[in-house]
Design a protein around this motif. Structure first.
Motif, PDB file in Angstrom:
ATOM      1  N   LYS A  60       0.819  -1.203   0.000  1.00  0.00           N
ATOM      2  CA  LYS A  60       0.000   0.000   0.000  1.00  0.00           C
ATOM      3  C   LYS A  60       0.856   1.257   0.000  1.00  0.00           C
ATOM      4  CE  LYS A  60      -3.806  -2.302   2.399  1.00  0.00           C
ATOM      5  NZ  LYS A  60      -4.739  -2.283   3.561  1.00  0.00           N
ATOM      6  N   GLY A  61       0.507   2.182  -0.882  1.00  0.00           N
ATOM      7  CA  GLY A  61       1.176   3.471  -0.934  1.00  0.00           C
ATOM      8  C   GLY A  61       0.198   4.570  -0.570  1.00  0.00           C
ATOM      9  N   ILE A  69      -3.080   3.668  -2.813  1.00  0.00           N
ATOM     10  CA  ILE A  69      -3.069   2.713  -3.911  1.00  0.00           C
ATOM     11  C   ILE A  69      -2.550   1.405  -3.337  1.00  0.00           C
ATOM     12  CG2 ILE A  69      -0.808   3.618  -4.641  1.00  0.00           C
ATOM     13  CD1 ILE A  69      -1.440   2.535  -7.445  1.00  0.00           C
ATOM     14  N   SER A  70      -3.197   0.312  -3.690  1.00  0.00           N
ATOM     15  CA  SER A  70      -2.841  -0.993  -3.145  1.00  0.00           C
ATOM     16  C   SER A  70      -2.575  -1.971  -4.289  1.00  0.00           C
ATOM     17  CB  SER A  70      -3.980  -1.518  -2.267  1.00  0.00           C
ATOM     18  OG  SER A  70      -3.700  -2.818  -1.797  1.00  0.00           O
ATOM     19  N   ILE A  71      -1.380  -2.574  -4.286  1.00  0.00           N
ATOM     20  CA  ILE A  71      -1.039  -3.606  -5.267  1.00  0.00           C
ATOM     21  C   ILE A  71      -1.270  -4.965  -4.616  1.00  0.00           C
ATOM     22  CG2 ILE A  71       0.794  -4.636  -6.656  1.00  0.00           C
ATOM     23  CD1 ILE A  71       2.091  -1.920  -6.875  1.00  0.00           C
ATOM     24  N   SER A  72      -2.171  -5.741  -5.188  1.00  0.00           N
ATOM     25  CA  SER A  72      -2.515  -7.037  -4.604  1.00  0.00           C
ATOM     26  C   SER A  72      -1.822  -8.202  -5.297  1.00  0.00           C
ATOM     27  CB  SER A  72      -4.035  -7.255  -4.643  1.00  0.00           C
ATOM     28  OG  SER A  72      -4.518  -7.142  -5.977  1.00  0.00           O
ATOM     29  N   LYS A  73      -1.404  -8.018  -6.560  1.00  0.00           N
ATOM     30  CA  LYS A  73      -0.652  -9.036  -7.289  1.00  0.00           C
ATOM     31  C   LYS A  73       0.525  -8.362  -7.975  1.00  0.00           C
ATOM     32  CE  LYS A  73      -4.422 -12.311  -8.179  1.00  0.00           C
ATOM     33  NZ  LYS A  73      -5.170 -13.084  -9.212  1.00  0.00           N
ATOM     34  N   LEU A  74       1.697  -9.019  -7.926  1.00  0.00           N
ATOM     35  CA  LEU A  74       2.902  -8.442  -8.522  1.00  0.00           C
ATOM     36  C   LEU A  74       3.799  -9.596  -8.985  1.00  0.00           C
ATOM     37  CD1 LEU A  74       4.490  -5.814  -9.108  1.00  0.00           C
ATOM     38  CD2 LEU A  74       5.547  -6.073  -6.850  1.00  0.00           C
ATOM     39  N   SER A  75       3.472 -10.173 -10.136  1.00  0.00           N
ATOM     40  CA  SER A  75       4.249 -11.268 -10.695  1.00  0.00           C
ATOM     41  C   SER A  75       4.608 -10.947 -12.138  1.00  0.00           C
ATOM     42  CB  SER A  75       3.456 -12.579 -10.638  1.00  0.00           C
ATOM     43  OG  SER A  75       2.422 -12.571 -11.605  1.00  0.00           O
ATOM     44  N   PHE A 102      -4.026  -3.804  -9.156  1.00  0.00           N
ATOM     45  CA  PHE A 102      -3.963  -2.722  -8.172  1.00  0.00           C
ATOM     46  C   PHE A 102      -5.313  -2.015  -8.069  1.00  0.00           C
ATOM     47  CE2 PHE A 102      -2.731  -1.051 -12.284  1.00  0.00           C
ATOM     48  CZ  PHE A 102      -3.346   0.191 -12.375  1.00  0.00           C
ATOM     49  N   LYS A 103      -5.469  -1.277  -6.957  1.00  0.00           N
ATOM     50  CA  LYS A 103      -6.713  -0.566  -6.683  1.00  0.00           C
ATOM     51  C   LYS A 103      -6.395   0.800  -6.095  1.00  0.00           C
ATOM     52  CE  LYS A 103     -11.118  -1.133  -4.211  1.00  0.00           C
ATOM     53  NZ  LYS A 103     -11.908  -2.027  -3.311  1.00  0.00           N
ATOM     54  N   ILE A 104      -7.202   1.795  -6.447  1.00  0.00           N
ATOM     55  CA  ILE A 104      -7.011   3.172  -5.980  1.00  0.00           C
ATOM     56  C   ILE A 104      -8.270   3.638  -5.257  1.00  0.00           C
ATOM     57  CG2 ILE A 104      -6.668   5.576  -6.709  1.00  0.00           C
ATOM     58  CD1 ILE A 104      -5.341   4.292  -9.286  1.00  0.00           C
ATOM     59  N   ILE A 150     -11.834   9.950  -5.590  1.00  0.00           N
ATOM     60  CA  ILE A 150     -11.125   9.468  -6.771  1.00  0.00           C
ATOM     61  C   ILE A 150     -10.896   7.971  -6.592  1.00  0.00           C
ATOM     62  CG2 ILE A 150      -8.955   9.556  -8.065  1.00  0.00           C
ATOM     63  CD1 ILE A 150      -8.744  12.502  -7.382  1.00  0.00           C
ATOM     64  N   SER A 151     -11.187   7.193  -7.625  1.00  0.00           N
ATOM     65  CA  SER A 151     -11.058   5.743  -7.494  1.00  0.00           C
ATOM     66  C   SER A 151     -10.600   5.122  -8.810  1.00  0.00           C
ATOM     67  CB  SER A 151     -12.393   5.120  -7.067  1.00  0.00           C
ATOM     68  OG  SER A 151     -13.389   5.360  -8.050  1.00  0.00           O
ATOM     69  N   GLY A 152     -10.146   3.896  -8.710  1.00  0.00           N
ATOM     70  CA  GLY A 152      -9.725   3.182  -9.908  1.00  0.00           C
ATOM     71  C   GLY A 152      -9.280   1.785  -9.580  1.00  0.00           C
TER      72      GLY A 152
END
Length: 213
Positions: free
Chosen positions: A118-119, A157-163, A169-171, A190-192
């Protein structure tokens, strides 16, 4: 020519090439990766022909007042890892054929991070000394000029998968135009969310295998 300029030209060339399944493409990959690394000092992981066909990104990005990306356009994507004096950063760079581009960056990441990563968004992307910093940039270039979007000043912003095969990711945040940075009462939701398959992976100063999960 600077290293960054050369790298940009390489990326453009890759995204502009024919994606047909050709044995020559696969045969050239290792040589091209080595040439880029020798010239720029950047470790690059180029997908093979089959994977390049799957290089795609889908993202929705909107505020209360405007829908910037609806998740339907197929964009092409690269993921960049960089380690420097400020720590590890991860940048997700998406490019669309119609002139739209989207960049999400997380910085000040500990190397032993786990998912979800999470950032935190902040005014002027200020680092609080503890949490990784998240930043968003959207651009839409047309014959009439360049448009940018509202940006989040709080949230995450949250990265849930990183391969090597998938990034998700989700915002979720609140923000506005740069002129609203010091006026929280004007901020809007604001979302994404986005998904990247078979990204081109580049890394500076760190082995990509120490970042991928």
């Amino acid at each position: 020519m600077s290293k960054k300029a050369l790298l940009i030209l390489v990326i453009i060339s890759i995204f502009s090439c024919n994606k047909a399944k050709e044995s020559a493409h696969d045969a050239m990959n290792s040589a091209l990766e080595k040439a880029i690394e020798n010239k720029t000092g950047t470790q690059v992981d180029l997908p093979d022909a089959d994977e390049m066909e799957n290089n795609a990104a889908y993202i929705s990005y909107k505020s209360e007042s405007k829908n910037y990306l609806d998740g339907k356009e197929i964009m092409q994507a690269s993921v960049i890892f960089q380690k420097d004096n400020e720590g590890l950063s991860i940048s997700l760079q998406l490019i669309g054929e119609a002139g739209k581009s989207f960049i999400a960056t997380l910085s000040h990441i500990p190397e032993n991070f786990s998912l979800p990563l999470k950032g935190k968004f902040a005014v002027s992307n200020k680092y609080d000394g503890t949490n990784p910093v998240g930043a968003i940039m959207f651009m839409d270039v047309t014959e009439n000029g360049m448009m940018t979007s509202e940006v989040p000043f709080e949230g995450e912003i949250s990265i849930s998968k990183l391969s090597k095969d998938m990034v998700e990711f989700k915002i979720e945040g609140k923000g506005g135009n740069p002129s609203d940075a010091d006026s929280p009462s004007n901020w809007k939701a604001i979302s994404g969310n986005g998904k990247i398959t078979s990204p081109i992976i580049m890394s500076y100063g760190i082995d990509k295998n120490n970042v991928l999960k």
